[in-house]
Motif scaffolding. Structure first.
Motif: not given
Ligand code: SF4
Ligand code: SF4
Lengths: 280, 379
Positions: B286, B300-304, B237, B281, B279, B293, B277
């Motif tokens: 989104w 970002c919390i790094g969900c991927s 990101l 995004c 992804n 976010p 992270t």
């Molecule tokens: S936490 Fe997930 S959805 Fe949110 S910015 Fe990071 S990668 Fe994207």
């Protein structure tokens, strides 16, 4: 050229006061490439640690428009550039491991040799019990093991994690291609960062112990250890002066095992005249 | 990977869309946006159109394991006006516990029939992961463990799609201490190509993008080292973040309500995981490109990313290191190690000095106290 230095200053002839004092031979231990490696390594670790700290915990907060500033950008640039210096230096030292004199190779942990294990335990015992009896010209078993596991091991660890992370800035590029596999191996980018930080602190702990031991050894053995990493020359005790039948004599035979030593190789070079009359 | 039309009697996606009253114009719009999301050249839009017009839909068995259904939710909220319709029609969802009309034995029969009648043709999409502890009892469907269902279904699949972080890297269920022994599906399915589409949930456009790619080109999209489609997970990101200029400048938000936060400075010091992270995004964004976010002012919390639950805390850039009994960052551990090294050196020196002091006292009598140097032998 004064090849031998004793506990007495060189400018005068030895006298009775020198009896029992050791004579030192000067041995060329650390060749220039080794010394250059050491200091480039030391300097780049300091720079890498300082810039790394900033990258992890940026504390300067410039105000104004971002197009006027590039603080983090420059710090990262310095970190990356220094990382290349560190790595090239590291690789050059590996080359010199093979090309240099025997001291460039000293300290390899020969874990298959029982004699290496004996030396290791002897070294550990000496340091644990303060019974210092075996100064080393190169590296002893214990110091060799420490350098291999900590200094060299950490070096490799930082090179691999570091270039793995560096590759992230250009996916599919050279560094990503060759070092990118490190990230999934360690459980992702974040975990790799965590390891990179931990290894960095390993250097700090190492440097503290390293400096202490060097100062300790230099003090105990008076072997010129500290200055040797500048001059390359270590002092090695060969004999003592003793008084015999009213004359001063050099005791024992000179040791000749080290090639490339600039010290004296035989008794003829010894500047202490054995015919000198004892003062008494 | 080649594919023979599985169920050629089936209508194509476009035919279905027509039946649903979707105009040609909307259809082409979708094809163009799908192509753009996939990173295709504009000239290749034609291929997407052609594929959707002529190819029978891909039969998909959509399995749900240990999960929260956020992937399905995301998928159903695909942004384009006709996307919902299109997505559900683009692939023929023959089995999906959440969306199917059938229930009970009927539903399970559909799955078994598909395995028996179309081996090697259907795609298995997995949402959720597989609890393996205690014989897999922590997720059972129709009396069978999910592990068994997954193994049985994937056995004859063309390939497998791992939807979301659960299926890809374990996500919250697999976070420490992982009480159910949950594992991502690549730990169970070893002999099939797996496309990993991580995220909690993945972005809808990314999910449709993957499916459109498969439908258009008859092969899996180009995958990276760990099996994620490069088009969507090729970059962090951070590399496309609009706050990046503040990062490079060294201008960081320090508190949620400070001046920097108001000015939209970089969220790095607030724990943003953008730099670690992978992804889409920061590019796809989104909710149909409304925001994302970081765009909304939260890091970002790094969900991927693998282990993202264990890489916390989310509001600090340095992750906790699991030292037994305490929460520590690498820095705290490092400082303790450095302090221990210094203390060890000091203690060593202390004992040496004590020994010396004792030794010189004892030696005072005979006047032959040996200096340290004299104790030393030969190298
Ligand atoms: S936490 Fe997930 S959805 Fe949110 S910015 Fe990071 S990668 Fe994207
Ligand atoms: S907000 Fe996050 S992703 Fe954006 S530049 Fe800062 S650290 Fe990178």
């Amino acid at each position: 050229m004064t090849e031998i230095s004793s506990g007495a200053p060189q400018s005068r002839q030895p006298g009775a006061a020198d009896v029992g004092q050791p004579l030192f031979e000067r041995v060329y231990v650390w060749e220039l490439p080794v010394r250059i490696f050491h200091w480039v390594n030391a300097a780049s670790i300091v720079v890498l640690f300082a810039t790394g700290l900033y990258i992890a915990f940026p504390y300067l907060g410039p105000s104004g428009e971002p197009y006027d500033q590039f603080v983090m950008g420059y710090v990262r640039l310095v970190h990356f550039a220094t990382a290349f210096v560190f790595t090239v230096n590291f690789l050059a030292r590996i080359y010199w491991f093979f090309a240099g004199n025997r001291f460039a190779r000293s300290g390899i942990p020969w874990i298959i040799l029982p004699s290496w294990w004996r030396s290791l335990f002897r070294d550990i015992k000496e340091y644990a019990l303060h019974r210092y009896q075996h100064p080393h010209l190169g590296h002893g078993a214990l110091s060799g093991l420490t350098y291999t596991l900590i200094a060299i091991g950490l070096g490799w660890a930082q090179i691999f994690t570091g270039f793995g992370l560096y590759g992230e800035t250009n996916p599919g590029g050279f560094w990503d291609t060759w070092f990118g596999w490190v990230l999934p191996l360690l459980g992702g980018s974040m975990q790799t960062h965590t390891w990179h930080h931990l290894f960095a602190w390993g250097f700090v702990a190492f440097i503290i112990v390293h400096v202490y031991i060097v100062l300790l050894d230099d003090t105990i053995y008076r072997n010129g250890l500290v200055s040797s990493i500048v001059s390359g020359i270590k002092l090695r005790r060969v004999r003592r002066i003793r008084a015999r039948k009213g004359r001063l004599e050099v005791e024992g035979e000179p040791v000749r095992e080290h090639h490339r030593s600039v010290g004296s190789r035989n008794a003829a070079d010894v500047h202490v005249s054995e015919d000198d009359e004892a003062a008494s | 990977m080649t594919r023979t039309p599985a169920t050629s009697s089936q209508p194509t996606t476009y035919e279905l869309l027509q039946r649903h009253g979707v105009s040609r114009r909307s259809f082409l719009e979708f094809c163009a946006s799908a192509a753009a999301v996939m990173g295709l050249d504009y000239s290749e839009v034609e291929r997407v159109v052609q594929a959707l017009e002529t190819k029978p839909r891909i039969p998909v068995l959509w399995l749900h394991g240990l999960e929260c259904t956020c992937c399905s939710e995301s998928f159903l909220r695909s942004s384009h006006p006709i996307a919902q319709d299109l997505i559900l029609n683009m692939i023929s969802l023959d089995y999906d516990e959440t969306l199917q009309a059938a229930a009970g034995d009927q539903a399970e029969q559909i799955r078994r029939d598909m395995i028996a009648n179309h081996p090697g043709e259907y795609v298995v999409a997995v949402e959720g992961n597989v609890p393996t502890k205690d014989g897999g009892v922590y997720c059972t469907i129709a009396g069978e463990t999910f592990q068994h269902i997954l193994e049985e279904t994937a056995e004859h699949a063309r390939f497998v799609i791992a939807w979301g972080s659960c299926a890809t890297n374990g996500c919250v269920q697999a976070a420490k201490p992982n009480p159910t022994g949950a594992v991502p599906i690549h730990k169970i399915i070893k002999n099939k190509p797996i496309v990993k589409v991580p995220g909690c949930p993945p972005i809808a456009e990314v999910m449709t993008g993957v499916l459109t790619h498969v439908l258009t080109f008859d092969r899996l999209p180009e995958l990276d080292r760990i099996g994620r489609p490069k088009a969507f997970y090729g970059q962090r990101l951070h590399d496309k973040c609009y706050r990046r200029s503040f990062f490079d400048a060294g201008q960081f938000v320090e508190h949620w309500d400070d001046e920097g936060a108001k000015k939209g400075w970089c969220l790095y010091k607030m724990g943003c995981r953008g730099p670690t992270t992978y992804n889409s995004c920061s590019t796809v964004m989104w909710n149909g490109g409304v925001s994302w976010p970081i765009g909304s002012g939260h890091g970002c919390i790094g969900c991927s990313e693998e282990n993202f639950w264990d890489n916390g805390p989310f509001y600090s850039r340095t992750a906790d290191v699991p030292v037994p009994g305490i929460n520590s960052t690498p820095e705290k551990i490092g400082m303790v190690a450095a302090a221990a090294a210094a203390a060890g050196a000091a203690a060593h020196l202390g004992t040496l000095m004590i020994k010396r002091a004792r030794g010189s006292k004892a030696a005072e009598g005979d006047g032959s106290a040996a200096s340290a140097g004299d104790e030393g032998g030969q190298a």
